[in-house]
Scaffold this active site. Structure first.
Site, mmCIF file in Angstrom:
data_model
loop_
_atom_site.group_PDB
_atom_site.id
_atom_site.type_symbol
_atom_site.label_atom_id
_atom_site.label_comp_id
_atom_site.label_asym_id
_atom_site.label_seq_id
_atom_site.Cartn_x
_atom_site.Cartn_y
_atom_site.Cartn_z
ATOM 1 N N CYS A 189 -2.720 -3.586 14.528
ATOM 2 C CA CYS A 189 -2.309 -3.214 13.171
ATOM 3 C C CYS A 189 -2.663 -4.305 12.166
ATOM 4 O O CYS A 189 -2.302 -5.466 12.341
ATOM 5 C CB CYS A 189 -0.800 -2.959 13.163
ATOM 6 S SG CYS A 189 -0.131 -2.637 11.531
ATOM 7 N N SER A 209 6.715 4.847 17.425
ATOM 8 C CA SER A 209 5.363 4.416 17.779
ATOM 9 C C SER A 209 5.387 3.873 19.196
ATOM 10 O O SER A 209 5.706 2.714 19.427
ATOM 11 C CB SER A 209 4.899 3.337 16.798
ATOM 12 O OG SER A 209 4.864 3.875 15.496
ATOM 13 N N LEU A 210 5.057 4.738 20.154
ATOM 14 C CA LEU A 210 5.194 4.349 21.568
ATOM 15 C C LEU A 210 3.947 3.601 22.055
ATOM 16 O O LEU A 210 4.044 2.495 22.567
ATOM 17 C CB LEU A 210 5.460 5.601 22.415
ATOM 18 C CG LEU A 210 6.360 5.385 23.619
ATOM 19 C CD1 LEU A 210 7.758 4.949 23.208
ATOM 20 C CD2 LEU A 210 6.442 6.651 24.474
ATOM 21 N N HIS A 211 2.811 4.242 21.968
ATOM 22 C CA HIS A 211 1.497 3.624 22.266
ATOM 23 C C HIS A 211 1.256 3.224 23.713
ATOM 24 O O HIS A 211 0.110 2.933 24.097
ATOM 25 C CB HIS A 211 1.220 2.399 21.377
ATOM 26 C CG HIS A 211 1.381 2.646 19.931
ATOM 27 N ND1 HIS A 211 0.976 3.798 19.306
ATOM 28 C CD2 HIS A 211 1.949 1.879 18.949
ATOM 29 C CE1 HIS A 211 1.266 3.729 18.013
ATOM 30 N NE2 HIS A 211 1.864 2.591 17.779
ATOM 31 N N CYS A 219 -3.286 1.076 8.355
ATOM 32 C CA CYS A 219 -2.123 0.391 7.815
ATOM 33 C C CYS A 219 -2.444 -1.066 7.483
ATOM 34 O O CYS A 219 -2.836 -1.837 8.339
ATOM 35 C CB CYS A 219 -1.050 0.469 8.901
ATOM 36 S SG CYS A 219 0.471 -0.293 8.489
ATOM 37 N N GLU A 230 8.160 -2.554 8.962
ATOM 38 C CA GLU A 230 8.992 -1.883 9.954
ATOM 39 C C GLU A 230 10.301 -1.481 9.262
ATOM 40 O O GLU A 230 11.118 -2.343 8.918
ATOM 41 C CB GLU A 230 9.248 -2.829 11.139
ATOM 42 C CG GLU A 230 10.376 -2.404 12.061
ATOM 43 C CD GLU A 230 10.271 -0.953 12.559
ATOM 44 O OE1 GLU A 230 9.162 -0.500 12.893
ATOM 45 O OE2 GLU A 230 11.307 -0.267 12.577
ATOM 46 N N ASN A 277 -7.799 3.274 13.965
ATOM 47 C CA ASN A 277 -8.625 2.819 12.846
ATOM 48 C C ASN A 277 -8.962 1.378 13.165
ATOM 49 O O ASN A 277 -8.078 0.522 13.130
ATOM 50 C CB ASN A 277 -7.805 2.849 11.551
ATOM 51 C CG ASN A 277 -8.020 4.126 10.767
ATOM 52 O OD1 ASN A 277 -9.140 4.448 10.399
ATOM 53 N ND2 ASN A 277 -6.938 4.841 10.540
ATOM 54 N N CYS A 297 3.030 8.394 1.794
ATOM 55 C CA CYS A 297 3.266 7.420 2.859
ATOM 56 C C CYS A 297 3.629 6.100 2.200
ATOM 57 O O CYS A 297 2.829 5.538 1.455
ATOM 58 C CB CYS A 297 1.989 7.302 3.698
ATOM 59 S SG CYS A 297 2.072 6.033 4.963
ATOM 60 N N SER A 315 9.409 6.120 10.554
ATOM 61 C CA SER A 315 8.599 5.778 11.716
ATOM 62 C C SER A 315 8.928 4.345 12.127
ATOM 63 O O SER A 315 8.885 3.433 11.311
ATOM 64 C CB SER A 315 7.115 5.897 11.350
ATOM 65 O OG SER A 315 6.307 5.477 12.422
ATOM 66 N N CYS A 338 4.500 -7.504 7.804
ATOM 67 C CA CYS A 338 5.348 -7.009 8.884
ATOM 68 C C CYS A 338 5.441 -8.088 9.957
ATOM 69 O O CYS A 338 4.468 -8.778 10.232
ATOM 70 C CB CYS A 338 4.751 -5.735 9.491
ATOM 71 S SG CYS A 338 5.792 -4.965 10.757
ATOM 72 N N CYS A 392 2.160 -5.961 16.069
ATOM 73 C CA CYS A 392 1.406 -5.067 16.953
ATOM 74 C C CYS A 392 -0.073 -5.451 16.870
ATOM 75 O O CYS A 392 -0.607 -5.648 15.776
ATOM 76 C CB CYS A 392 1.593 -3.611 16.522
ATOM 77 S SG CYS A 392 3.317 -3.076 16.617
ATOM 78 N N GLU A 448 0.825 -1.206 0.000
ATOM 79 C CA GLU A 448 0.000 0.000 0.000
ATOM 80 C C GLU A 448 0.865 1.265 0.000
ATOM 81 O O GLU A 448 1.898 1.303 0.663
ATOM 82 C CB GLU A 448 -0.861 0.024 1.261
ATOM 83 C CG GLU A 448 -1.823 -1.137 1.320
ATOM 84 C CD GLU A 448 -2.649 -1.144 2.596
ATOM 85 O OE1 GLU A 448 -2.461 -0.246 3.441
ATOM 86 O OE2 GLU A 448 -3.473 -2.047 2.722
HETATM 87 N N1 SAH Z 1 6.370 -0.073 11.686
HETATM 88 C C1 SAH Z 1 6.448 1.355 11.752
HETATM 89 C C2 SAH Z 1 5.794 2.091 10.587
HETATM 90 C C3 SAH Z 1 4.476 1.563 10.041
HETATM 91 S S1 SAH Z 1 3.017 1.831 10.973
HETATM 92 C C4 SAH Z 1 5.887 1.847 13.072
HETATM 93 O O1 SAH Z 1 5.404 1.038 13.841
HETATM 94 O O2 SAH Z 1 5.989 3.035 13.355
HETATM 95 C C5 SAH Z 1 2.753 3.566 10.940
HETATM 96 C C6 SAH Z 1 1.915 4.059 12.106
HETATM 97 O O3 SAH Z 1 0.548 3.608 11.980
HETATM 98 C C7 SAH Z 1 2.412 3.538 13.445
HETATM 99 O O4 SAH Z 1 2.439 4.563 14.396
HETATM 100 C C8 SAH Z 1 1.368 2.507 13.787
HETATM 101 O O5 SAH Z 1 1.337 2.263 15.149
HETATM 102 C C9 SAH Z 1 0.105 3.142 13.230
HETATM 103 N N2 SAH Z 1 -1.016 2.198 13.083
HETATM 104 C C10 SAH Z 1 -0.965 0.902 12.776
HETATM 105 N N3 SAH Z 1 -2.188 0.350 12.783
HETATM 106 C C11 SAH Z 1 -3.047 1.341 13.099
HETATM 107 C C12 SAH Z 1 -4.463 1.405 13.269
HETATM 108 N N4 SAH Z 1 -5.231 0.323 13.123
HETATM 109 N N5 SAH Z 1 -5.001 2.592 13.608
HETATM 110 C C13 SAH Z 1 -4.226 3.695 13.746
HETATM 111 N N6 SAH Z 1 -2.893 3.698 13.586
HETATM 112 C C14 SAH Z 1 -2.304 2.530 13.277
#
Ligand code: SAH
Length: 351
Positions: free
Chosen positions: A115, A217-219, A336, A163, A293, A101, A194, A108, A112, A88
């Site tokens: 995702c 991406s801390l979360h 994503c 990643e 999302n 993007c 990222s 991946c 996570c 994508e």
């Molecule tokens: N692997 C890298 C880059 C790809 S994801 C990373 O983790 O940063 C890019 C961003 O989209 C990350 O911050 C990820 O956490 C976020 N992301 C992934 N799935 C998502 C979702 N369902 N809703 C919102 N953000 C999401």
């Protein structure tokens, strides 16, 4: 491999091998990287050579599917790269900038939980050229964006599938292609990598390029919750990660970004905000809150806006720089990996 994998020197070697004069390589390189031209659009290159290159050094970008949203300002596409990877790419037009993007991998391995790309696992690494080709594609298409946005790509973010630091050399190779003064000449400071928090990659980044921006991406702001949401945390726990980000900041003098997906009832409490505040403050980081999302593979919902406001308040009171990302592409499977997920499902159904 695609033609975008070759820098000018290697392209020259290949063309000389094909019995072409060396100046052809320069001509071709400019067409590819400055004009974003495909072989059909290079009238100054002999047809016979273009036909040969189509086979030997393919462009390798096919559009499989696309969705638009936000009155055409967001365009998400499914591309097939190098005849083998389906990934994508998203083009997002804003008033003052246009961001491409890009994906660094197909699938991946980071897993996570929220995702959609993580839910499909790692399929393949992309080459440097396959990554850069997505930006070339975006630049070709940017003129179709609405008049309310600039009609050229100004920024590139590695926030698509994959990643970046799990495919480090090709990603840095792609950055080199995009910023090549003989080619596209994109400014490194307009590129953001990222990462889920791959510490060795963060540590090495300034050596490769000290202008590229970093988003992490801390979360979650404690190891217990982060281990659950972002399994990579078990390899590189928060303490080590924060130290690596601080090191990057000291080396580059740039402000890091912290990404935080707002997941209802999971990581959106005042308690998490209170733990995040000193981390973000200490790093001089910019915190970007992204409402989740929702994806088919995970039952959680985005945080309600009231909760997002509360979270912002805690951070702001602590002096932290924070914004809520506008949710681009709602309704077009913009999370994503989601478009690819849908594509696989319909391919499976057609079998
Ligand atoms: N692997 C890298 C880059 C790809 S994801 C990373 O983790 O940063 C890019 C961003 O989209 C990350 O911050 C990820 O956490 C976020 N992301 C992934 N799935 C998502 C979702 N369902 N809703 C919102 N953000 C999401």
């Amino acid at each position: 491999m695609t033609v975008y994998d070759l820098d000018l020197e290697r392209l020259t070697e290949r063309l000389v091998d094909l019995g072409e004069p060396a100046f052809r390589a320069k001509q071709l390189y400019r067409q590819l990287w400055r004009r974003n031209a495909t072989y059909g659009e290079m009238p100054d290159v002999p047809k016979r050579l273009r036909e040969r290159l189509t086979v030997e050094l393919p462009i390798g970008v096919e559009l499989l599917d696309e969705r638009t949203a936000d009155r055409g300002a967001t365009r998400k596409v499914l591309l097939e790269l190098g005849g083998r990877h389906v990934i994508e790419t998203v083009l997002m037009g804003y008033r003052d900038r246009v961001t491409a993007c890009v994906s660094s991998q197909s699938g991946c391995a980071m897993d996570c939980s929220f995702c959609a790309t993580g839910q499909m696992g790692l399929l393949n690494n992309l080459t440097a050229g396959e990554i850069a080709a997505q930006v070339v594609w975006a630049r070709r298409e940017a003129h179709k964006l609405p008049a309310s946005t600039p009609q050229r790509v100004t920024n590139v973010v590695f926030m698509g599938m994959g990643e970046p630091f799990a495919n480090e050399r090709p990603v840095l190779g792609a950055v080199a292609r995009l910023t090549d003064p003989d080619g596209m000449r994109l400014g490194s400071r307009h590129i953001t990598i990222s990462t889920v928090g791959v510490v060795p990659g963060i540590r090495r980044l300034p050596e490769a390029n000290d202008q590229v921006r970093l988003a992490v991406s801390l979360h979650a702001a404690d190891d217990d919750l982060r281990n659950e949401l972002v399994p990579a945390n078990r390899l590189w726990p928060l303490g080590e990660l924060v130290e690596a980000i601080a090191g990057w900041r000291e080396r580059t003098h740039h402000r890091p970004s912290i990404e935080w997906v707002m997941i209802g009832g999971v990581n959106d409490s005042d308690e998490q905000a209170t733990k995040l505040a000193p981390i973000a403050f200490g790093l001089h980081a910019h915190v970007n809150l992204i409402p989740l999302n929702a994806t088919p593979g995970w039952p959680m919902r985005p945080s309600p806006s009231r909760r997002i406001d509360g979270f912002v308040r805690v951070l702001e009171r602590a002096g932290v720089n924070v914004t809520v990302r506008d949710t681009r592409g709602r309704g077009i499977e913009a999370a994503c990996g989601q478009l690819r997920w849908e594509h696989d499902r319909s391919v499976a159904a057609a079998r």
